[in-house]
Design a protein around this motif. Sequence first.
Motif, PDB file in Angstrom:
ATOM      1  N   HIS A 199      -5.318  21.379  -9.280  1.00 42.06           N
ATOM      2  CA  HIS A 199      -4.348  21.255 -10.095  1.00 42.06           C
ATOM      3  C   HIS A 199      -3.139  21.051 -10.691  1.00 42.06           C
ATOM      4  O   HIS A 199      -2.144  20.187 -10.666  1.00 42.06           O
ATOM      5  CB  HIS A 199      -5.054  19.351 -10.251  1.00 42.06           C
ATOM      6  CG  HIS A 199      -4.498  17.619 -10.919  1.00 42.06           C
ATOM      7  ND1 HIS A 199      -3.544  17.584 -12.035  1.00 42.06           N
ATOM      8  CD2 HIS A 199      -4.132  17.229 -10.168  1.00 42.06           C
ATOM      9  CE1 HIS A 199      -3.318  17.044 -11.627  1.00 42.06           C
ATOM     10  NE2 HIS A 199      -3.240  16.169 -10.486  1.00 42.06           N
ATOM     11  N   TYR A 200      -3.856  22.115 -11.569  1.00 47.05           N
ATOM     12  CA  TYR A 200      -2.830  22.123 -12.806  1.00 47.05           C
ATOM     13  C   TYR A 200      -1.014  23.519 -11.342  1.00 47.05           C
ATOM     14  O   TYR A 200      -0.438  23.711 -12.174  1.00 47.05           O
ATOM     15  CB  TYR A 200      -2.975  22.506 -14.007  1.00 47.05           C
ATOM     16  CG  TYR A 200      -1.904  23.281 -14.955  1.00 47.05           C
ATOM     17  CD1 TYR A 200      -2.123  21.663 -15.389  1.00 47.05           C
ATOM     18  CD2 TYR A 200      -1.723  23.988 -15.644  1.00 47.05           C
ATOM     19  CE1 TYR A 200      -0.345  21.954 -16.452  1.00 47.05           C
ATOM     20  CE2 TYR A 200      -0.696  24.276 -16.599  1.00 47.05           C
ATOM     21  CZ  TYR A 200       0.013  22.869 -17.124  1.00 47.05           C
ATOM     22  OH  TYR A 200       0.042  23.577 -18.594  1.00 47.05           O
ATOM     23  N   ILE A 222      -7.881  29.159  -5.955  1.00 43.58           N
ATOM     24  CA  ILE A 222      -9.151  29.596  -4.628  1.00 43.58           C
ATOM     25  C   ILE A 222      -9.430  30.851  -5.273  1.00 43.58           C
ATOM     26  O   ILE A 222     -10.309  31.717  -5.500  1.00 43.58           O
ATOM     27  CB  ILE A 222      -8.447  30.193  -3.475  1.00 43.58           C
ATOM     28  CG1 ILE A 222      -7.784  28.359  -2.825  1.00 43.58           C
ATOM     29  CG2 ILE A 222      -8.801  31.434  -2.809  1.00 43.58           C
ATOM     30  CD1 ILE A 222      -7.956  28.889  -1.438  1.00 43.58           C
ATOM     31  N   TYR A 223      -8.131  31.929  -6.466  1.00 45.22           N
ATOM     32  CA  TYR A 223      -8.615  33.528  -6.969  1.00 45.22           C
ATOM     33  C   TYR A 223      -9.490  33.131  -8.254  1.00 45.22           C
ATOM     34  O   TYR A 223     -10.993  33.613  -7.501  1.00 45.22           O
ATOM     35  CB  TYR A 223      -7.721  33.684  -8.069  1.00 45.22           C
ATOM     36  CG  TYR A 223      -7.683  34.774  -8.857  1.00 45.22           C
ATOM     37  CD1 TYR A 223      -8.276  35.641  -7.949  1.00 45.22           C
ATOM     38  CD2 TYR A 223      -7.629  34.727  -9.990  1.00 45.22           C
ATOM     39  CE1 TYR A 223      -8.735  37.107  -8.805  1.00 45.22           C
ATOM     40  CE2 TYR A 223      -8.274  35.365 -10.540  1.00 45.22           C
ATOM     41  CZ  TYR A 223      -8.393  36.843  -9.712  1.00 45.22           C
ATOM     42  OH  TYR A 223      -9.188  37.881 -11.456  1.00 45.22           O
ATOM     43  N   PHE A 224      -9.781  32.307  -8.643  1.00 42.63           N
ATOM     44  CA  PHE A 224     -10.684  31.545  -9.475  1.00 42.63           C
ATOM     45  C   PHE A 224     -12.437  30.926  -9.010  1.00 42.63           C
ATOM     46  O   PHE A 224     -13.001  32.350  -9.795  1.00 42.63           O
ATOM     47  CB  PHE A 224     -10.443  30.931 -10.759  1.00 42.63           C
ATOM     48  CG  PHE A 224      -9.507  31.736 -12.231  1.00 42.63           C
ATOM     49  CD1 PHE A 224      -9.467  32.550 -12.565  1.00 42.63           C
ATOM     50  CD2 PHE A 224      -7.417  31.285 -11.690  1.00 42.63           C
ATOM     51  CE1 PHE A 224      -8.733  33.004 -13.737  1.00 42.63           C
ATOM     52  CE2 PHE A 224      -7.097  31.947 -12.727  1.00 42.63           C
ATOM     53  CZ  PHE A 224      -7.079  32.833 -13.758  1.00 42.63           C
ATOM     54  N   GLN A 276     -16.235  27.138 -14.767  1.00 45.47           N
ATOM     55  CA  GLN A 276     -14.942  26.598 -14.605  1.00 45.47           C
ATOM     56  C   GLN A 276     -14.748  25.330 -14.194  1.00 45.47           C
ATOM     57  O   GLN A 276     -15.277  24.400 -13.466  1.00 45.47           O
ATOM     58  CB  GLN A 276     -14.450  27.811 -14.034  1.00 45.47           C
ATOM     59  CG  GLN A 276     -14.538  29.114 -14.368  1.00 45.47           C
ATOM     60  CD  GLN A 276     -13.767  30.344 -13.180  1.00 45.47           C
ATOM     61  OE1 GLN A 276     -12.564  30.248 -13.382  1.00 45.47           O
ATOM     62  NE2 GLN A 276     -14.717  30.939 -12.510  1.00 45.47           N
ATOM     63  N   PRO A 277     -13.970  24.471 -14.490  1.00 46.95           N
ATOM     64  CA  PRO A 277     -13.564  23.320 -13.938  1.00 46.95           C
ATOM     65  C   PRO A 277     -11.767  23.551 -13.121  1.00 46.95           C
ATOM     66  O   PRO A 277     -10.960  23.578 -13.053  1.00 46.95           O
ATOM     67  CB  PRO A 277     -12.401  23.196 -15.161  1.00 46.95           C
ATOM     68  CG  PRO A 277     -11.562  23.908 -16.127  1.00 46.95           C
ATOM     69  CD  PRO A 277     -12.834  24.940 -15.710  1.00 46.95           C
ATOM     70  N   LEU A 278     -12.795  24.109 -12.003  1.00 50.04           N
ATOM     71  CA  LEU A 278     -11.854  24.523 -10.854  1.00 50.04           C
ATOM     72  C   LEU A 278     -11.218  23.312 -10.410  1.00 50.04           C
ATOM     73  O   LEU A 278      -9.907  23.693 -10.037  1.00 50.04           O
ATOM     74  CB  LEU A 278     -12.861  24.914  -9.316  1.00 50.04           C
ATOM     75  CG  LEU A 278     -13.614  26.178  -9.713  1.00 50.04           C
ATOM     76  CD1 LEU A 278     -14.844  26.512  -8.296  1.00 50.04           C
ATOM     77  CD2 LEU A 278     -12.775  27.597  -9.843  1.00 50.04           C
ATOM     78  N   LEU A 302     -13.860  14.969 -22.142  1.00 51.06           N
ATOM     79  CA  LEU A 302     -12.317  15.722 -21.756  1.00 51.06           C
ATOM     80  C   LEU A 302     -12.116  15.770 -20.464  1.00 51.06           C
ATOM     81  O   LEU A 302     -10.500  15.199 -19.824  1.00 51.06           O
ATOM     82  CB  LEU A 302     -12.739  17.008 -21.720  1.00 51.06           C
ATOM     83  CG  LEU A 302     -13.196  17.217 -23.631  1.00 51.06           C
ATOM     84  CD1 LEU A 302     -12.235  18.325 -24.177  1.00 51.06           C
ATOM     85  CD2 LEU A 302     -11.610  15.795 -25.103  1.00 51.06           C
ATOM     86  N   ILE A 303     -12.533  16.111 -19.283  1.00 50.31           N
ATOM     87  CA  ILE A 303     -12.551  16.892 -17.504  1.00 50.31           C
ATOM     88  C   ILE A 303     -13.140  16.286 -17.007  1.00 50.31           C
ATOM     89  O   ILE A 303     -14.466  16.593 -16.709  1.00 50.31           O
ATOM     90  CB  ILE A 303     -12.238  18.458 -18.061  1.00 50.31           C
ATOM     91  CG1 ILE A 303     -11.522  18.576 -18.644  1.00 50.31           C
ATOM     92  CG2 ILE A 303     -12.153  19.071 -16.374  1.00 50.31           C
ATOM     93  CD1 ILE A 303     -11.498  20.501 -18.410  1.00 50.31           C
ATOM     94  N   SER A 304     -12.321  14.981 -16.879  1.00 51.97           N
ATOM     95  CA  SER A 304     -13.267  14.150 -15.904  1.00 51.97           C
ATOM     96  C   SER A 304     -13.424  14.574 -14.455  1.00 51.97           C
ATOM     97  O   SER A 304     -12.880  15.327 -13.856  1.00 51.97           O
ATOM     98  CB  SER A 304     -13.366  12.670 -15.715  1.00 51.97           C
ATOM     99  OG  SER A 304     -12.054  12.579 -15.099  1.00 51.97           O
ATOM    100  N   LYS A 305     -14.488  14.142 -13.400  1.00 49.46           N
ATOM    101  CA  LYS A 305     -14.600  14.923 -12.337  1.00 49.46           C
ATOM    102  C   LYS A 305     -13.591  13.515 -11.283  1.00 49.46           C
ATOM    103  O   LYS A 305     -12.929  12.994 -11.572  1.00 49.46           O
ATOM    104  CB  LYS A 305     -16.217  14.380 -11.416  1.00 49.46           C
ATOM    105  CG  LYS A 305     -16.744  14.658 -11.615  1.00 49.46           C
ATOM    106  CD  LYS A 305     -18.796  14.899 -11.599  1.00 49.46           C
ATOM    107  CE  LYS A 305     -20.074  16.107 -12.114  1.00 49.46           C
ATOM    108  NZ  LYS A 305     -21.042  15.391 -11.184  1.00 49.46           N
TER     109      LYS A 305
END
Length: 733
Positions: free
Chosen positions: A270-271, A278-280, A263-265, A155-158
């Motif tokens: 990107h979104y 940076i916060y997350f 997390q998908p940082l 679903l979320i590729s690198k």
Amino acid sequence: MYAQTRTQRDTTGDVGPGQEYEFHPVDLPTEPCFSPQVEFNDKPDSLFFNDGVRRIDFVLAYEDEDKKEYEKRHNRRECFEDNLMKMGMELEATQSVLDEKLVFLKVHMPWDVLCTYAEVLHIKLPIQSNDMSARPSPWRFFSCITKHFYPDEKLISKESEFFTAPFEKNRQDLFCIKDKDHFFTPSMRSRMAYYILSRAPYEIRGNIKKFGITKLLDGGVYKAAYPIHDCRFNVKSQEPECPNERYLLYEEWAHPKSFYKMQPLDLIRHYYGEKIGIYFAWLGFYTRMLTWAAVVGIGCFIYGYYTRDTSTWSKEVCDPDIGGKIVMCPQCDTCQYWTLNSTCNTSKVKESVPYTACGRCVRVSIGMTTVIFWIMLILASVVAITVYRLAVFFTFSRELRYTNLTIAEPIKEYVTPQMATSVTASLISFVVIMILNTLYERVAIWITDFELPRTKTDYENSLTLKMFLFQFVNYYSSCFYIAFAKGKAVGYPGKPVYLLGKYRNEECDPGGCLIELTTQLAIIMGGKAIWNNIQEVLIPWLKNLIYRRCAHVTTEKVIPRWEQDYQLQPSSKLGLFYEYLEMVIQFGFVTLFVASFPLAPALALLNNIIEIRVDAWKLTTQFRRAVPEKAQHIGAWQPILQGITILAVVTNAMIIAFTSDMIPRLVYYWSFSVYPYGNNTENTMKGYINSSLSVFSTNDFQTVDDDYIHTPPNLTTCRNGDSSDQEMFFQYR
């Protein structure tokens, strides 16, 4: 079209209150490219104008005004939109599906405008793929296990890695431009659109130029301004051009079922942009570091729990032949004599060891004076709660010891005058803290606005310092009082010390003040976590629910993407300020007083695991898409965290040295218990209780009120555990 000519500007590209910029024309279209108001094309997930080609980069919403305000607002809006079109932006208006008075103005940035402002904002873009070999991960051998703790790669590729450089319009051929429609990400486009909206004039009178969407929002010219989400959070979009990033973030990040996943940082950055990313990233790092502290804290707690019944010190306190026969002196002028074993349960808690210069000067001076006034107000509230402790302790001492309480027997054992006073005072302190916080937040924002900082970064740093100083005193002052002031100046039986000439200073429990400090920390930390979750989850959800009910959103009409987002809560003007503030205050509780409350890291870890998903959930589902911002670090919070860390070393050392009984116990152990210095060959703390309590004659009391205090027959002496007497005792021995 206008472009910024200042060479020294804020990294976020945003102006502060009252800041003017100089502009000069550049080569961009000056002819308006405005589409008249069009009908909605019944495509609810469309991210484009009605032509299906031009992407929506920003949305403005306004409604028809009454006749009294119509002319002024209409003229400002007309001038503003005309200037936007002269600056190269394309507009398209669509009437609301649900409200005939509401109009949505969609904004599109053509390629030439994007290139111009990408260069102005120094946006870094890819120039070449990263061909350097990556360092192998030390966890690669456990990939079959660790892969379950990462988002689904299907679903979320690198994200592909590139070498990047600040964009230059005249060197486009050096950048990896495969598709102009996708070269600039939606977050980049939204950021550039907001940059223009923040600088477009809406009223020009001679040399005075008024500009910026913020002022128009404050004046009611527009109702809202926001970038749009790319789809619904729980349903995939059917549009072929939609990347469904919001849906992916919800499924793999914000949904409670994904609480155990990393997390998908990259996708978050990107979104939502770098600042939120940076916060997350920082919050995730902080939470991981809490894991080790939580393990140690839980270990200390478990060890203390299972050894509480084998502790020689606790056994002597609870032993009816030792603690039951030691009569303690009254702790207040109306208190009775009491036996030491009445504090049996609390004794089992183990201690843990471990813009003109003059004008700006005036504005800053007024701000500092106001901050000092509010800090003094907090200290006054601490004194008031201290007086409450003293007054209520007298009442509890008379009532609780000689009243048959109709409560469960296990609870009754813990309801001592000290504990009752501590719990009620902590609850009152928490309520006062939250009330003062609510009031001061408005004051701090007003003061910072009054100071007129030059840039948004200066504005946030100034507000950060004010809010942290206030909340530091507000949250920690009562804890510092219990840790370092309570029980330190109480005098001795027969000659006590009085506060305000009326209230006798309160003493610590024979088990020490650490149990009361633990109670204070637990109530404030727990209450703050519950209150913050109510504010962050329940209130936005209720607001959205009420809005949908009032606006009859349950209708079967097809609602466009931009209007679905309008129904959500607006993003906070201060962005992540309150999120950082909440975590920094928690960090203070975890570090400053961890010697007295070893479970604090474990509670903070549990809270943060929930906090990450709560923040993700509300950001993804309950709020409009935030305007992306550039950031390189966490800003003023970094030196604040460093200062807390340094202070934590000092406070914990002082807690061990002055608040706990650790040093007296070690002195006794090595001086009187360990062979050959003592006669005890078992190397235990046997006899510590008897030797640590001073002996006083009951005839030495000069302020005894016989109406309240009844001296038991044949009682000629009583014992006292004041720390100064213990020190004299050790010196004497």
